[in-house]
Design a protein around this motif. Structure first.
Motif, short mmCIF file in Angstrom:
data_model
loop_
_atom_site.label_atom_id
_atom_site.label_comp_id
_atom_site.label_asym_id
_atom_site.label_seq_id
_atom_site.Cartn_x
_atom_site.Cartn_y
_atom_site.Cartn_z
N GLY A 91 0.92 -1.09 0.09
CA GLY A 91 0.10 0.13 -0.05
C GLY A 91 0.83 1.23 0.06
N THR A 92 2.12 1.12 -0.68
CA THR A 92 2.74 2.45 -0.68
C THR A 92 3.43 2.53 -2.10
OG1 THR A 92 4.95 1.12 -0.03
CG2 THR A 92 3.54 2.17 1.76
N CYS A 93 3.60 3.83 -2.38
CA CYS A 93 4.46 4.16 -3.77
C CYS A 93 5.00 5.36 -3.48
CB CYS A 93 3.25 4.31 -4.66
SG CYS A 93 1.94 5.42 -4.65
N GLU A 94 5.85 5.71 -4.51
CA GLU A 94 6.65 6.98 -4.73
C GLU A 94 6.43 7.44 -5.86
OE1 GLU A 94 11.25 8.54 -5.20
OE2 GLU A 94 11.14 6.62 -4.23
N ALA A 95 5.98 8.93 -5.82
CA ALA A 95 5.58 9.68 -7.18
C ALA A 95 6.78 10.57 -7.36
CB ALA A 95 4.50 10.49 -6.93
N GLY A 96 6.98 10.80 -8.51
CA GLY A 96 8.08 11.83 -8.82
C GLY A 96 7.41 12.61 -10.30
N CYS A 97 8.71 13.43 -10.55
CA CYS A 97 8.27 14.28 -11.84
C CYS A 97 9.32 14.82 -12.43
CB CYS A 97 7.45 15.40 -11.40
SG CYS A 97 8.15 16.75 -10.41
N TRP A 98 9.17 15.45 -13.59
CA TRP A 98 10.24 16.22 -14.35
C TRP A 98 9.49 17.18 -15.42
CZ3 TRP A 98 9.15 11.34 -15.91
CH2 TRP A 98 8.88 11.12 -17.24
N LEU A 99 10.04 18.39 -15.81
CA LEU A 99 9.43 19.06 -16.58
C LEU A 99 10.52 20.19 -17.24
CD1 LEU A 99 6.40 20.10 -17.03
CD2 LEU A 99 6.79 21.77 -15.45
N GLU A 100 10.57 19.97 -18.48
CA GLU A 100 11.41 21.27 -19.26
C GLU A 100 11.06 22.75 -18.92
OE1 GLU A 100 10.15 21.67 -23.83
OE2 GLU A 100 10.25 19.60 -23.42
N PRO A 101 12.11 23.34 -19.14
CA PRO A 101 11.68 24.77 -18.65
C PRO A 101 10.66 25.52 -19.39
CG PRO A 101 13.88 24.52 -19.90
CD PRO A 101 13.56 23.22 -19.81
N ALA A 102 10.25 25.41 -20.41
CA ALA A 102 9.41 26.25 -21.19
C ALA A 102 8.13 25.92 -20.65
CB ALA A 102 9.33 25.65 -22.87
N ALA A 103 7.70 24.83 -19.94
CA ALA A 103 6.60 24.51 -19.40
C ALA A 103 6.52 24.89 -17.88
CB ALA A 103 6.17 22.98 -19.46
N ALA A 104 7.54 25.21 -17.35
CA ALA A 104 7.55 25.57 -15.80
C ALA A 104 6.69 26.84 -15.46
CB ALA A 104 9.08 25.51 -15.16
N GLY A 105 6.25 26.70 -14.10
CA GLY A 105 5.33 27.87 -13.68
C GLY A 105 4.03 27.85 -14.09
N ARG A 106 3.40 26.66 -14.52
CA ARG A 106 2.00 26.70 -15.07
C ARG A 106 1.05 25.97 -14.24
NH1 ARG A 106 1.82 27.45 -21.24
NH2 ARG A 106 3.87 28.40 -21.72
N GLY A 107 1.91 25.18 -13.20
CA GLY A 107 0.95 24.32 -12.24
C GLY A 107 0.85 22.79 -12.96
N LEU A 108 1.45 22.54 -14.08
CA LEU A 108 1.16 21.38 -14.70
C LEU A 108 1.62 19.84 -13.89
CD1 LEU A 108 2.60 22.34 -18.33
CD2 LEU A 108 -0.08 22.21 -17.61
N VAL A 109 2.63 20.11 -13.35
CA VAL A 109 3.18 19.09 -12.53
C VAL A 109 2.42 18.87 -11.25
CG1 VAL A 109 4.97 18.34 -10.59
CG2 VAL A 109 5.64 19.06 -13.25
N THR A 110 1.68 19.82 -10.53
CA THR A 110 0.92 19.91 -9.51
C THR A 110 -0.46 18.91 -9.77
OG1 THR A 110 1.90 21.83 -8.41
CG2 THR A 110 -0.39 21.01 -7.71
N ARG A 111 -1.15 19.53 -11.13
CA ARG A 111 -2.20 19.04 -11.55
C ARG A 111 -1.91 17.52 -11.85
NH1 ARG A 111 -3.71 23.42 -15.82
NH2 ARG A 111 -1.79 24.34 -15.43
N ALA A 112 -1.02 17.24 -12.64
CA ALA A 112 -0.61 15.88 -12.90
C ALA A 112 -0.51 15.01 -11.95
CB ALA A 112 0.38 15.67 -14.07
N VAL A 113 0.30 15.39 -11.05
CA VAL A 113 0.73 14.46 -9.67
C VAL A 113 -0.64 14.35 -8.89
CG1 VAL A 113 1.88 14.39 -7.55
CG2 VAL A 113 3.03 15.06 -9.74
#
Length: 187
Positions: A91-113
């Motif tokens: 019942g455990t997992c580890e989430a992670g992310c990455w993003l290229e600079p042109a897409a940073a600051g738009r909340g995309l990672v927060t929404r996707a995670v």
């Protein structure tokens, strides 16, 4: 294949080995930025290594041991989120992310995670979702906070990354806390 809208022209989709060329082009655009805190650009330096890395996650998906999703913005792959570890029995997992600079600051990672954590907890019955982040990676720590995660502690100088020892913060959210959704719908 499915696609989940993240709003503002962005969507979340599975990222698979047949997309290795698109993935490599994305890595090449963001290699230096992404590589500040994560080793993904170092292990996906060419088409063959990109395909192999994507295959590792295809195999993890087949074994129910991990997942990989890309973030597309206006039809272009700009980042991704994943379950690096996925242990359904525990019942455990580890989430992670990455993003290229042109897409940073738009909340995309927060929404996707938020989408993948919601799936892990509500559909798969995960009790604990972890987020491991270099202490210097302020944007990623802000994502953990926006998701309502708690900082469990710091592993001091545990990670030798590109010749430098870095601290790793461990953040988590538990299923009972996720239902409260203290972060709301903020990005």
């Amino acid at each position: 294949m499915f696609a989940i809208s993240l709003g503002d022209g962005a969507e979340l989709r599975p990222l698979e080995p047949w997309q290795a060329e698109e993935f490599l082009a994305h890595m090449d655009r963001g290699r230096e930025f992404i590589g500040q805190y994560v080793g993904l650009p170092d292990v996906t330096a060419d088409l063959d290594s990109a395909r192999k890395w994507l295959q590792v996650y295809a195999d993890k998906t087949a074994a129910d041991a991990g997942r990989l999703y890309g973030i597309w913005l206006d039809g272009t792959l700009v980042g991704g989120v994943l379950f690096r570890v996925f242990d359904a029995a525990a019942g455990t997992c580890e989430a992670g992310c990455w993003l290229e600079p042109a897409a940073a600051g738009r909340g995309l990672v927060t929404r996707a995670v938020r989408v993948i954590i919601d799936w892990a907890i509500r559909e798969r019955g995960m009790h604990r979702v972890e987020w491991h982040v270099a202490s210097e990676n302020t944007p990623s720590i802000k994502v953990a906070k926006r998701l309502g995660m708690s900082c469990d502690g710091v592993l001091r100088e545990n990670d030798l990354y590109r010749g430098v020892r870095q601290d790793t913060e461990i953040w988590s959210v538990l299923a009972p806390d996720w239902g409260a959704d203290p972060a709301g719908s903020r990005d």
